[in-house]
Design an enzyme around this catalytic site. Structure first.
Site, PDB file in Angstrom:
ATOM      1  N   ARG A 100       0.860  -1.113   0.032  1.00  0.00           N
ATOM      2  CA  ARG A 100      -0.129   0.000  -0.082  1.00  0.00           C
ATOM      3  C   ARG A 100       1.065   1.336   0.064  1.00  0.00           C
ATOM      4  O   ARG A 100       2.047   1.363   0.351  1.00  0.00           O
ATOM      5  CB  ARG A 100      -0.938   0.150   1.352  1.00  0.00           C
ATOM      6  CG  ARG A 100      -0.043   0.122   2.407  1.00  0.00           C
ATOM      7  CD  ARG A 100      -1.079  -0.192   3.731  1.00  0.00           C
ATOM      8  NE  ARG A 100      -1.959   0.797   3.652  1.00  0.00           N
ATOM      9  CZ  ARG A 100      -1.902   2.173   4.332  1.00  0.00           C
ATOM     10  NH1 ARG A 100      -0.782   2.548   4.910  1.00  0.00           N
ATOM     11  NH2 ARG A 100      -3.136   2.950   4.180  1.00  0.00           N
ATOM     12  N   LEU A 101       0.294   2.257  -0.206  1.00  0.00           N
ATOM     13  CA  LEU A 101       0.803   3.789  -0.243  1.00  0.00           C
ATOM     14  C   LEU A 101      -0.238   4.511   0.729  1.00  0.00           C
ATOM     15  O   LEU A 101      -1.469   4.248   0.406  1.00  0.00           O
ATOM     16  CB  LEU A 101       1.021   4.268  -1.541  1.00  0.00           C
ATOM     17  CG  LEU A 101       2.125   4.188  -2.417  1.00  0.00           C
ATOM     18  CD1 LEU A 101       2.121   4.681  -3.781  1.00  0.00           C
ATOM     19  CD2 LEU A 101       3.405   3.999  -1.760  1.00  0.00           C
ATOM     20  N   ASP A 102       0.175   5.375   1.496  1.00  0.00           N
ATOM     21  CA  ASP A 102      -0.610   5.888   2.457  1.00  0.00           C
ATOM     22  C   ASP A 102      -1.466   6.986   1.490  1.00  0.00           C
ATOM     23  O   ASP A 102      -1.219   7.269   0.485  1.00  0.00           O
ATOM     24  CB  ASP A 102       0.345   6.944   3.540  1.00  0.00           C
ATOM     25  CG  ASP A 102       1.137   6.122   4.070  1.00  0.00           C
ATOM     26  OD1 ASP A 102       0.746   5.064   4.573  1.00  0.00           O
ATOM     27  OD2 ASP A 102       2.178   6.479   4.671  1.00  0.00           O
ATOM     28  N   TYR A 103      -2.469   7.527   2.302  1.00  0.00           N
ATOM     29  CA  TYR A 103      -3.448   8.103   1.809  1.00  0.00           C
ATOM     30  C   TYR A 103      -2.915   9.448   1.157  1.00  0.00           C
ATOM     31  O   TYR A 103      -3.266   9.826  -0.023  1.00  0.00           O
ATOM     32  CB  TYR A 103      -4.567   8.544   2.754  1.00  0.00           C
ATOM     33  CG  TYR A 103      -5.651   9.509   2.494  1.00  0.00           C
ATOM     34  CD1 TYR A 103      -6.770   9.066   1.541  1.00  0.00           C
ATOM     35  CD2 TYR A 103      -5.745  11.114   2.638  1.00  0.00           C
ATOM     36  CE1 TYR A 103      -7.814   9.927   0.993  1.00  0.00           C
ATOM     37  CE2 TYR A 103      -6.650  11.744   2.375  1.00  0.00           C
ATOM     38  CZ  TYR A 103      -7.843  11.191   1.481  1.00  0.00           C
ATOM     39  OH  TYR A 103      -8.826  11.928   1.003  1.00  0.00           O
ATOM     40  N   THR A 105       0.194   9.772   0.129  1.00  0.00           N
ATOM     41  CA  THR A 105       1.450   9.660  -0.684  1.00  0.00           C
ATOM     42  C   THR A 105       0.929   9.345  -1.990  1.00  0.00           C
ATOM     43  O   THR A 105       0.067   8.490  -2.261  1.00  0.00           O
ATOM     44  CB  THR A 105       2.334   8.455   0.151  1.00  0.00           C
ATOM     45  OG1 THR A 105       2.694   8.907   1.405  1.00  0.00           O
ATOM     46  CG2 THR A 105       3.400   8.073  -0.721  1.00  0.00           C
TER      47      THR A 105
END
Length: 244
Positions: A100-103, A105
């Site tokens: 995942r990538l942060d919200y 990012t």
């Protein structure tokens, strides 16, 4: 050849554990015959039926996306926020993000419906390089960058060795651009690493994943990986050369 319960799970019929129960209960047929052995393996040419309904196997698909900021790395969100799948309306297969990538990012995110491939790339033992470019507060010293490279202490342990490079620094605004390459996947790791050395992240983007980059893509756009790229990623993980 793949295990029968795995094939059923990948088709979205049931979880792997539930698929094992269906097999044990005699509700699964392979080429017209009931199969109860959990170790049974099937090929793409075998006809599988669950509760008399033929199994439709999805073709494996591998996608590289430029995830925008303000988007959730998920298939759905209980708060009705925009998710990465919303940017793939033409994809009929049930793909999901690898990691995942942060919200907040942006950057390179891989998606697939190949569970084995996803697990291979996400396992920290296989050391797949991920390169980020961060806009941070302040101008880090050479010693601070070396600290990032050596490993910083976070609440969930010391980070593995990394590569850090100061790309630019503005003394007037006291802001810097730093490139950081890691191979771990701790929650919000890059942001926490910079916070640990006293330089909070203001903006973060994942530029590269192994040898892959965002060349020719704009935020929200995507492309399918070529068979050669998929083969290369497998080889990097399986041989443990992801840091090269």
């Amino acid at each position: 050849m793949e295990r029968l319960q795995k094939v059923i799970a990948q088709a979205g019929i049931a979880s792997r554990r539930k698929a094992e129960e269906l097999i044990a209960e005699g509700k699964v047929k392979v080429n017209g015959k009931i199969v109860r052995e959990l170790g049974t393996k099937v090929s793409a040419n075998d006809k599988v039926e669950v509760n008399e309904i033929p199994l439709e196997r999805e073709e494996k698909i591998y996608i590289l996306m430029y995830k925008p900021r303000g988007v959730i790395s998920a298939v759905k969100d209980d708060k009705n926020r925009k998710v990465v799948i919303d940017f793939l309306p033409e994809i009929k297969e049930r793909v999901y993000p690898i990691g995942r990538l942060d919200y907040d990012t942006s950057g390179l995110l891989l998606l697939t419906n190949d569970g084995e491939f996803a697990n291979l790339l996400m396992h920290p033992r296989y050391e797949i390089n991920k390169t980020y470019v961060a806009k941070i507060k302040g101008i880090p010293s050479r010693q601070s960058l070396k600290q990032l490279e050596k490993g910083v202490k976070l609440e969930d342990g010391i980070t593995a060795p990394a590569k850090a490079k100061l790309l630019s620094a503005d003394k007037k605004t006291q802001k810097s651009i730093v490139e950081l390459t890691i191979h771990e996947g701790k929650n919000r790791q890059v942001r926490r690493m910079f916070e640990a050395i006293g330089h909070p992240v203001q903006k973060l983007k994942r530029e590269r994943y192994a040898f892959l980059n965002l060349h020719s893509l704009n935020a929200g756009e995507s492309r399918e990986l070529s068979p050669h790229e998929v083969k290369q990623l497998r080889a990097l993980a399986e041989t443990g050369t992801g840091l090269q």
